[in-house]
Structures are given as structure tokens and as C-alpha cells.
Scaffold this motif. Structure first.
Motif, PDB file in Angstrom:
ATOM      1  N   VAL A 105      77.990 -30.015  72.714  1.00 36.30           N
ATOM      2  CA  VAL A 105      80.041 -30.686  72.287  1.00 36.30           C
ATOM      3  C   VAL A 105      79.814 -30.985  71.272  1.00 36.30           C
ATOM      4  O   VAL A 105      78.872 -32.112  70.257  1.00 36.30           O
ATOM      5  CB  VAL A 105      79.770 -32.172  72.819  1.00 36.30           C
ATOM      6  N   SER A 106      80.395 -30.397  69.865  1.00 32.25           N
ATOM      7  CA  SER A 106      80.503 -30.209  69.078  1.00 32.25           C
ATOM      8  C   SER A 106      80.681 -31.429  68.191  1.00 32.25           C
ATOM      9  O   SER A 106      81.662 -32.383  68.545  1.00 32.25           O
ATOM     10  CB  SER A 106      81.135 -29.197  68.270  1.00 32.25           C
ATOM     11  N   SER A 108      82.890 -32.472  66.077  1.00 38.63           N
ATOM     12  CA  SER A 108      84.002 -32.682  66.170  1.00 38.63           C
ATOM     13  C   SER A 108      85.492 -33.439  67.128  1.00 38.63           C
ATOM     14  O   SER A 108      86.761 -33.163  67.088  1.00 38.63           O
ATOM     15  CB  SER A 108      85.124 -31.809  65.193  1.00 38.63           C
ATOM     16  N   GLN A 109      84.771 -32.414  68.446  1.00 40.52           N
ATOM     17  CA  GLN A 109      85.336 -33.711  69.477  1.00 40.52           C
ATOM     18  C   GLN A 109      84.480 -34.257  70.530  1.00 40.52           C
ATOM     19  O   GLN A 109      85.180 -34.720  71.469  1.00 40.52           O
ATOM     20  CB  GLN A 109      84.949 -31.365  70.684  1.00 40.52           C
ATOM     21  N   VAL A 112      87.014 -36.539  71.625  1.00 42.58           N
ATOM     22  CA  VAL A 112      87.973 -35.560  72.984  1.00 42.58           C
ATOM     23  C   VAL A 112      87.419 -35.643  74.289  1.00 42.58           C
ATOM     24  O   VAL A 112      88.090 -35.932  75.168  1.00 42.58           O
ATOM     25  CB  VAL A 112      88.964 -34.074  72.484  1.00 42.58           C
ATOM     26  N   VAL A 113      86.183 -35.726  73.772  1.00 45.81           N
ATOM     27  CA  VAL A 113      84.923 -35.803  75.260  1.00 45.81           C
ATOM     28  C   VAL A 113      85.108 -37.219  75.663  1.00 45.81           C
ATOM     29  O   VAL A 113      85.193 -37.099  76.777  1.00 45.81           O
ATOM     30  CB  VAL A 113      83.496 -34.447  74.959  1.00 45.81           C
ATOM     31  N   TYR A 116      87.872 -38.327  77.506  1.00 41.98           N
ATOM     32  CA  TYR A 116      87.840 -37.299  78.672  1.00 41.98           C
ATOM     33  C   TYR A 116      87.604 -37.730  80.007  1.00 41.98           C
ATOM     34  O   TYR A 116      87.275 -37.897  81.232  1.00 41.98           O
ATOM     35  CB  TYR A 116      87.736 -36.321  78.010  1.00 41.98           C
TER      36      TYR A 116
END
Length: 148
Positions: A105-106, A108-109, A112-113, A116
Motif C-alpha cells: 500500500v503506497s 498516498s493510499q 483509503v485502505v 476500507y
């Protein structure tokens, strides 16, 4: 590791109870997640979030650069199932299914993760665990459709 080496590898890992049995109900979910968190911390892998459904878990953690994903997840699954069985949290013998899925997982994400994983219960009102796993496999370019 050299003092000039820098690693920061976030991992989103998913694995399921054996035969995807719905064994992790709300009454033991927190304890199961605590066992997983404890195993990861013992391995030097800070945990951002753990959540899931009665048949599987999602974990977002920072990989210890001295460990492999396979070693970390193997130890976490083994240690947590040992604790679940040792404390007799469920009536039958608990086991995780063989295998897992793990995705980088970067930075920047991460949010989001995180969201989620945090919203798993709501998410699974729309999609079941196997369909979700198949979608991850496709999204990440894997052809193998076996369960985690």
C-alpha cells in the motif's frame, strides 16, 4: 541492515478461517483481533488497523524490514489460532485456511485502505468475502483464483 537503508512497506493482508467458516462472531472478534495485533507487534510490525467478518480478517501493518511477508503472516496465523484454541473461544477447533493475500500500500493510499478495512461490515452488505477476494486478485493482476 545498513544505517543508510530505509524501508517503509505498508501491507494490506487478508486471510480466511478454514473452509471460510463463519467462526469469528462479534462475541470473540475483539479478542481474535487482539491476538493478531499482539503477534504483529511481537514481530516488530506496527499495526494500523484490523477488522473483518466472521470468516476472514483484513490487517494493515508496517512490515519489519528484517522479516518476510510469509514468515510474518505464518507466525501471526499460527500464534493467533493457538491462542483461540488455548482459550477455547469457540466450541470446535479453530484454524486459518492455508494461504493469504498481501498487497503493498503506497503512503498516498493509506487512508483509503484504512477506511476500507474500517468499514468492512458495511462493505460486506453489498459483496461477500469470496467475491471480494476475487476482485482483489483481478485488481492486482493475479490469475490464480484460489482462496487465501
Amino acid at each position: 541492515m545498513s544505517q543508510h537503508s530505509f524501508t517503509k512497506l505498508w501491507v494490506h493482508a487478508i486471510w480466511a478461517a478454514k473452509h471460510r467458516q463463519e467462526l469469528i462472531d462479534f462475541s470473540i472478534e475483539k479478542r481474535v483481533h487482539d491476538y493478531i495485533r499482539g503477534e504483529l507487534i511481537d514481530l516488530g510490525c506496527p499495526v494500523r488497523i484490523i477488522n473483518g467478518m466472521p470468516d476472514h480478517v483484513h490487517v494493515l501493518f508496517l512490515l519489519n524490514p528484517k522479516k518476510t511477508i510469509a514468515d510474518v503472516i505464518g507466525r501471526v496465523k499460527g500464534g493467533s489460532s493457538h491462542s483461540i484454541n488455548g482459550e477455547n473461544l469457540i466450541l470446535k477447533k479453530f484454524a486459518w485456511q492455508t494461504g493469504y493475500a498481501a498487497f503493498a500500500v503506497s503512503e498516498s493510499q493509506l487512508d483509503v485502505v484504512y477506511n476500507y478495512i474500517k468499514n468492512q461490515k458495511k462493505h460486506h452488505l453489498k459483496i461477500d468475502g469470496q467475491h471480494e477476494f476475487d476482485e482483489f486478485v483481478k485488481l492486482h493482476g493475479f490469475e490464480n483464483k484460489t482462496n487465501p
